[in-house]
Design an enzyme around this catalytic site. Sequence first.
Site, PDB file in Angstrom:
ATOM      1  N   ASP A 607      13.077-118.801   7.210  1.00 39.17           N
ATOM      2  CA  ASP A 607      12.842-118.352   5.837  1.00 39.17           C
ATOM      3  C   ASP A 607      14.195-118.181   5.163  1.00 39.17           C
ATOM      4  O   ASP A 607      15.078-117.492   5.689  1.00 39.17           O
ATOM      5  CB  ASP A 607      12.062-117.028   5.843  1.00 39.17           C
ATOM      6  CG  ASP A 607      11.538-116.704   4.442  1.00 39.17           C
ATOM      7  OD1 ASP A 607      12.367-116.578   3.523  1.00 39.17           O
ATOM      8  OD2 ASP A 607      10.317-116.596   4.288  1.00 39.17           O
ATOM      9  N   ASN A 615      17.077-119.588  -7.711  1.00 37.82           N
ATOM     10  CA  ASN A 615      16.060-120.253  -8.533  1.00 37.82           C
ATOM     11  C   ASN A 615      15.956-119.602  -9.914  1.00 37.82           C
ATOM     12  O   ASN A 615      15.813-120.283 -10.935  1.00 37.82           O
ATOM     13  CB  ASN A 615      14.723-120.186  -7.801  1.00 37.82           C
ATOM     14  CG  ASN A 615      13.877-121.426  -8.040  1.00 37.82           C
ATOM     15  OD1 ASN A 615      14.410-122.467  -8.402  1.00 37.82           O
ATOM     16  ND2 ASN A 615      12.584-121.318  -7.852  1.00 37.82           N
ATOM     17  N   HIS A 620      15.165-124.098 -11.860  1.00 39.22           N
ATOM     18  CA  HIS A 620      14.397-124.775 -10.816  1.00 39.22           C
ATOM     19  C   HIS A 620      15.088-126.047 -10.329  1.00 39.22           C
ATOM     20  O   HIS A 620      14.938-126.423  -9.156  1.00 39.22           O
ATOM     21  CB  HIS A 620      12.997-125.117 -11.348  1.00 39.22           C
ATOM     22  CG  HIS A 620      12.140-123.896 -11.563  1.00 39.22           C
ATOM     23  ND1 HIS A 620      11.604-123.162 -10.525  1.00 39.22           N
ATOM     24  CD2 HIS A 620      11.730-123.268 -12.717  1.00 39.22           C
ATOM     25  CE1 HIS A 620      10.900-122.149 -11.006  1.00 39.22           C
ATOM     26  NE2 HIS A 620      10.964-122.186 -12.346  1.00 39.22           N
ATOM     27  N   ASP A 624      15.631-126.891  -6.514  1.00 40.38           N
ATOM     28  CA  ASP A 624      15.159-128.109  -5.844  1.00 40.38           C
ATOM     29  C   ASP A 624      16.295-128.812  -5.123  1.00 40.38           C
ATOM     30  O   ASP A 624      16.136-129.292  -3.986  1.00 40.38           O
ATOM     31  CB  ASP A 624      14.551-129.058  -6.879  1.00 40.38           C
ATOM     32  CG  ASP A 624      13.246-128.508  -7.445  1.00 40.38           C
ATOM     33  OD1 ASP A 624      12.697-127.566  -6.838  1.00 40.38           O
ATOM     34  OD2 ASP A 624      12.787-129.021  -8.488  1.00 40.38           O
ATOM     35  N   ASP A 650      10.244-121.570   0.279  1.00 38.13           N
ATOM     36  CA  ASP A 650      11.501-121.606   1.029  1.00 38.13           C
ATOM     37  C   ASP A 650      11.250-121.395   2.516  1.00 38.13           C
ATOM     38  O   ASP A 650      12.120-120.923   3.243  1.00 38.13           O
ATOM     39  CB  ASP A 650      12.459-120.539   0.491  1.00 38.13           C
ATOM     40  CG  ASP A 650      11.835-119.134   0.538  1.00 38.13           C
ATOM     41  OD1 ASP A 650      10.646-119.035   0.898  1.00 38.13           O
ATOM     42  OD2 ASP A 650      12.551-118.173   0.213  1.00 38.13           O
TER      43      ASP A 650
END
Length: 742
Positions: A607, A615, A620, A624, A650
């Site tokens: 994680d 983010n 975004h 990404d 994630d």
Amino acid sequence: MDKNLYQSSSPLPINWLRALTLAIALCGLALLCLSIIHHDSSLAALWLPTSVLMTVLFYHRYREWPGLLLAAACGIFGAHTLLGTPLLRDAPYVLNNLLEASVGAALLRKVLPGKDPLDGLTNWLKFLVIAVLLAPLLSTLVLVLCNLNRSSAALHLQATTWYLSEAVAILVLTPIGMVYQHGDKTRLQASGRLTEFLLTLGVTLFSCFLALKWLPFPFAFITLPLLWVALRMPRLEAFMIFFATTVMVGLLQASVFMNVYPNMLKIWQGLLFAPLLLVLLPVSAMSMAMHSLRVERSNITESENRFRNAMEYSAIGMALVSPEGKFLQGNKALCTLLGYDPDYLQTLSFQDITHPEDLHSDLYSLQQLLDGVIEDYTLEKRYLCHNGKMVWAQLAVSLVRDDNDRPLYFIAQVKDISALKKTEKSNLLLSEALHEEKELLQITLNAINDAVISTDKAMNITFMNPVAEKMTGWSEQQAQGQPVSHIVHISNGVDGPLISDFTPFDTKENQHTSLDQSLILHGNNTGLFDVQLAVSPLKTLADQPIGIVLVLQNVSKSRELMRQLSYSASHDLLTGLSNRGSFEKSLKSALLLTQIEHQTHCLAFIDLDRFKLVNDSAGHAAGDELLREISQLMLENLRNSDSLARLGGDEFAILLFNCDIKRGLPILQNIIEKINAYTLFWDNHVYGIGASAGITLMNNGQISPSEYMAQADLACYNAKHNGRGQVFVSEGKKYNSKRGMA
């Protein structure tokens, strides 16, 4: 190319006889030339032995050259001995002659054909450059290098004399040997040309003698009779007269009878034969040009005679027809078929003797031929005979045009097919052929957008449409008559076995195969094609098989789309990693190995820490990009056998196949360290993240995949809440925490 004129199986005595003949001939020629040189050492005399030897070597194989060169050397040395000249002094000159002849003959063998070497002006120019220019220049260079101790004037005189004596002799004598063919002597005597040749020779020599004796600038006047000879006589006789004229000039200059340069300015003695060389070059070229013209004229005449004989004695009717339709000429077969006399036929037009119902189609095709739309046409029509009866004929017409593309006349071929039209058997055969053609055409038209291949009864290809040519990589011409299995290579899947027999092929089974086992066409340098295959039998009216038709539909694009959809269903579109569904299938496969082969595996959950911060602050797009780079970072630190998947957001999962905790933990710790050290540069800002991981051992095949995933998820949760940036190991229901990583 083999230029030897003799059989390789000739007995040894004949070879010695040939060598002896060459030695005697060169000895005689050398005696003649050496006598002229001894009479007046300043004369640029002809040296004939080299030209004869070059011709002999040209027509013999290389393995026969040593014996011929030895015979030539003996003949020339024999001439020196008879004249009492020292052999050692003249040995270098003899060896230089042999070298010149060998080099010239070898080069001529490379560029000239073995049969009729001087068959045109182009080959004569090649001969001129090699034999008259290069070979004598080479021997002259060798002569100069061997006599550097002499004075400059003497060396120049000797070199010029040497070159001209060799070049002039080769120019006038070697072509005689190259154009002479077996039987020329017999043809010369039998045709009455011998008398004409002797008279022309006498007139030419006498005219040249008069020019040398009394005219100023005699070599300018010598050109006229020699040009007359070149224009009038065949090339062999012309070259013989050129040679005789050259020998006469040399003998006259060498004698005390006269001086061939009485009215000319004083020239350097080394260039005495230069004017003669300049005369011989254009007249020899003219002789070769006239020979080419005579050959072309003979070929045209021969072609006309062949056409005339082929037309006159043809088994079918033939006629020459004017553009207006008038008969210009008709052969015997046509006059017999129609019942008209040849003279009377020329008063008629084809419109006069064509059945009215067939005239329109004939005139229409004729007009298309005149307009250049078609090059020829064939049709069946009815002719009206002289006795009033009607005859069926197959007419084939082509048009002859002049150089300005204007129509000259039609060539018509008329074949009697009345018997074919009247017999029932012929009609039945025609119906059978039409039925086969119709069935083949119907199947081809139904699949015109696909690859269509037809075979005969023996499964040999008889037809391929352009699509089939493009897909298989074979043209129809190349595939004609070849077994279909040699041209059409289709397998079940890319690496599956090739289908060798298409007769029992099950089309329905092919339509339901999986993507991995779909039919693949292996083209010849055209790549691989996913195809659907349909096989249809060809049969006669009696239901007898006469072959099959293969219809190949290119479904590469649709199957590629299906593969893409399958890939999208099993992979994460952002990172390209396996998604949850695909990862669960891998997990089940690993547990199956645990049950069967008792392998142990490691399952890890990862994680990302602080991902939401990146983010939210960078957007975004930055998030990404971070996920893609982190995915690539983890892949680079895993083994090829391991599986990495993005479960969502994630969260990532790793399956380490055939790996225990002792080996798997360092791999996972290394990945966490790399992620913790990772920084993202985005929009002039630097972002750092971390990761927490949980790992569990899969050693019991009876435990479900979901339970193992729950263990790994719980271990990851513990790692995250114990300080983040670390790995937590779970062993079933017991959890042992590991020291956090910096």
